[in-house]
Design a protein around this motif. Structure first.
Motif, short mmCIF file in Angstrom:
data_model
loop_
_atom_site.label_atom_id
_atom_site.label_comp_id
_atom_site.label_asym_id
_atom_site.label_seq_id
_atom_site.Cartn_x
_atom_site.Cartn_y
_atom_site.Cartn_z
N THR A 160 0.81 -1.22 0.00
CA THR A 160 0.00 0.00 0.00
C THR A 160 0.84 1.27 0.00
O THR A 160 0.32 2.34 -0.23
CB THR A 160 -0.92 0.02 1.24
OG1 THR A 160 -0.11 -0.07 2.43
CG2 THR A 160 -1.88 -1.18 1.20
N VAL A 161 2.14 1.18 0.27
CA VAL A 161 2.98 2.36 0.34
C VAL A 161 3.32 2.84 -1.07
O VAL A 161 3.55 2.04 -1.99
CB VAL A 161 4.27 2.04 1.13
CG1 VAL A 161 5.11 1.00 0.42
CG2 VAL A 161 5.09 3.31 1.36
N THR A 162 3.28 4.13 -1.27
CA THR A 162 3.65 4.71 -2.55
C THR A 162 5.15 5.00 -2.58
O THR A 162 5.83 4.98 -1.55
CB THR A 162 2.88 6.01 -2.79
OG1 THR A 162 3.26 6.99 -1.79
CG2 THR A 162 1.38 5.76 -2.71
N PHE A 163 5.66 5.27 -3.77
CA PHE A 163 7.09 5.54 -3.90
C PHE A 163 7.47 6.80 -3.15
O PHE A 163 8.54 6.87 -2.51
CB PHE A 163 7.45 5.70 -5.39
CG PHE A 163 8.89 6.10 -5.60
CD1 PHE A 163 9.92 5.19 -5.41
CD2 PHE A 163 9.21 7.40 -5.97
CE1 PHE A 163 11.25 5.56 -5.60
CE2 PHE A 163 10.53 7.78 -6.16
CZ PHE A 163 11.55 6.86 -5.98
N LYS A 164 6.60 7.80 -3.16
CA LYS A 164 6.91 9.04 -2.45
C LYS A 164 6.98 8.81 -0.95
O LYS A 164 7.90 9.31 -0.27
CB LYS A 164 5.84 10.10 -2.77
CG LYS A 164 6.12 11.46 -2.14
CD LYS A 164 5.08 12.48 -2.56
CE LYS A 164 5.37 13.84 -1.93
NZ LYS A 164 4.36 14.85 -2.34
N GLU A 165 6.04 8.05 -0.41
CA GLU A 165 6.06 7.73 1.02
C GLU A 165 7.29 6.90 1.37
O GLU A 165 7.92 7.10 2.42
CB GLU A 165 4.79 6.98 1.40
CG GLU A 165 3.53 7.80 1.28
CD GLU A 165 2.28 6.97 1.48
OE1 GLU A 165 1.24 7.55 1.84
OE2 GLU A 165 2.35 5.74 1.28
#
Length: 450
Positions: A244-249
């Motif tokens: 669920t984590v995005t690249f930005k996060e």
């Protein structure tokens, strides 16, 4: 009247194998009695825990997959050098292929851990098997395979192997499995990996046999079948959790928890120094043994060294249950390794003494590998573990590239200087562990969640 000069070939005594087997047996057999008398607290029996069956089932399944992966790594490491000789590849071309492989590991493999954290650890393990399947098929269908293509794929597979299975095991144990099984899994990984590497050597020798023309492709067939079994097993059971984590996060978290933490830098430095010394050892151990025309059956030495690593891994549970911090244990182990490599680099010795030092070096490796994995569990968040491991190996691959060019092409450094440089790295790793102990105000705080 002619003079007949008799030459003797040095072989390890059969008692060496018996000693390794008995030492591992007694280390594993006596540990439960030691634990029952010296355990700091009485815990409920393992089989009374509600998640006992699930935890044990996952551990066995995981170790099976890890052993299959280790067999694949061992097949190409043992069979690959023989294959180069069979196809008439020169020493200069071999150095070129090694440069291509370590270059791929540096410029591509260093970032595969970051990708693994984003797409999922089980998928990374699946990609590992796919790489080996592609290489096996490629070598099977071509009469004279392109070795640079195979080297690139195998180097990337080795990079994935260095982090993917460990991170997968840690994440799965964090889902409700028994956490006290995790330390056991770490040393069993080292133990089973070494045993699988020995098995891959036996398998390669048995399949090639004496008829090289007909049997040269048999190890490729074995690699294909092993990779297919691994792909089927990893696809059918234990589905990975959605990411669920995005690249930005992920980028923000990686900067905050990894790049801005001095303890992670120290841990990564120690890990890189150890990996560098291991790579240097496997490149130079044979030339060092056969220096000045000495004759040695290297095929009989290989299982002795891996057996020493197995013995070292069985010592890990003794040390983590002793009144000694993991960092202190690593300081002593790194210093011993550095001293051993220093002696090997500058002191010419008889083969027996040299082999003894090789044995002790690998026993330390067997103890250090699960100890570093335990420290990573203590200091590195699970969600960032793969990226941390892969990036920490980038300096190692860069140093190996530099040394291969200086030694393989320009001849500006000697083997003893390369080994001495590895020894200096191990002393630096000991220093990192000493500083890590002083910085770790809360040394046993697990960061399982960001």
């Amino acid at each position: 009247m002619g003079v007949v000069i008799e030459s003797s070939v040095w072989v390890p005594s059969p008692s060496v194998y018996i000693f390794i087997f008995l030492s591992c047996f007694f280390s594993l057999s006596l540990f439960p009695f030691y634990l029952s008398k010296h355990a700091p607290t009485k815990s409920p029996p393992f089989y009374d825990h509600p998640t006992f069956a699930s935890s044990l089932r996952f551990q066995r399944y995981f170790l099976l997959l890890y052993s299959l992966a280790s067999v694949l790594e061992g097949l190409w490491s043992v069979y690959g050098e023989f294959e180069l000789v069979y196809y008439g590849i020169t020493k200069e071309d071999t150095v070129t292929f090694m440069l291509i492989g370590f270059g791929a590991a540096l410029f591509v493999g260093s970032f595969l851990g970051l990708l693994s954290d984003l797409i999922g650890r089980k998928k990374s393990c699946l990609v590992f098997y796919i790489f080996h399947l592609v290489v096996g098929i490629w070598k099977r269908i071509t009469s004279s395979p392109s070795f640079w293509v195979a080297n690139v794929c195998l180097s990337l597979a080795t990079s994935i192997f260095s982090f993917s299975f460990e991170t997968w095991a840690v994440v799965e144990h964090d889902k409700g499995h028994r956490q006290d099984l995790l330390n056991e899994t770490f040393w069993l990984m080292t133990f089973f990996e070494s045993a699988a590497l020995i098995g891959s050597q036996v398998m390669s020798n048995w399949m090639v046999g004496s008829n090289l023309e007909k049997e040269i492709a048999c190890p490729s067939t074995a690699a294909i079948l092993t990779a297919i079994v691994g792909i089927i097993c990893i696809s059918r059971v234990y589905g990975g959790s959605p990411q669920t984590v995005t690249f930005k996060e992920y980028k923000v978290s990686f900067y905050s928890y990894i790049l801005c933490d001095r303890r992670i830098w120290l841990l990564a430095c120690a890990q890189s120094c150890l990996h560098f010394s291991i790579v240097v050892f496997w490149i130079l151990w044979a030339p060092t043994l056969v220096a000045d025309g000495r004759e040695v059956y290297l095929g009989l030495m290989y299982p002795c060294l891996l057996g020493a690593r197995m013995l070292g891994s069985t010592l890990f549970p003794w040390f983590i249950n002793a009144p000694l911090r993991t960092e202190d244990c690593l300081v002593y182990a790194f210093i011993i390794q550095g001293l051993l490599l220093s002696i090997i680099a500058f002191d010419y010795q008889e083969i027996g003494a040299l082999v003894t030092q090789y044995f002790l070096f690998h026993a330390c490796v067997g103890l250090i590998l699960p100890s570093l994995a335990r420290l990573r569990t203590m200091y590195v968040p699970n969600e960032l573990r793969g990226g941390m491991i892969s990036l920490s190996l980038a300096p190692t691959n860069a140093a190996i590239l530099f040394i291969l060019m200086q030694r393989g092409y320009y001849r500006t450094v000697e083997n003893s200087e390369v080994i001495a440089f590895a020894a200096v790295g191990l002393f630096a790793a000991a220093g990192c562990m000493y500083v890590l102990k002083r910085l770790g105000k809360q040394p046993y705080q697990n960061w399982h969640k960001l």
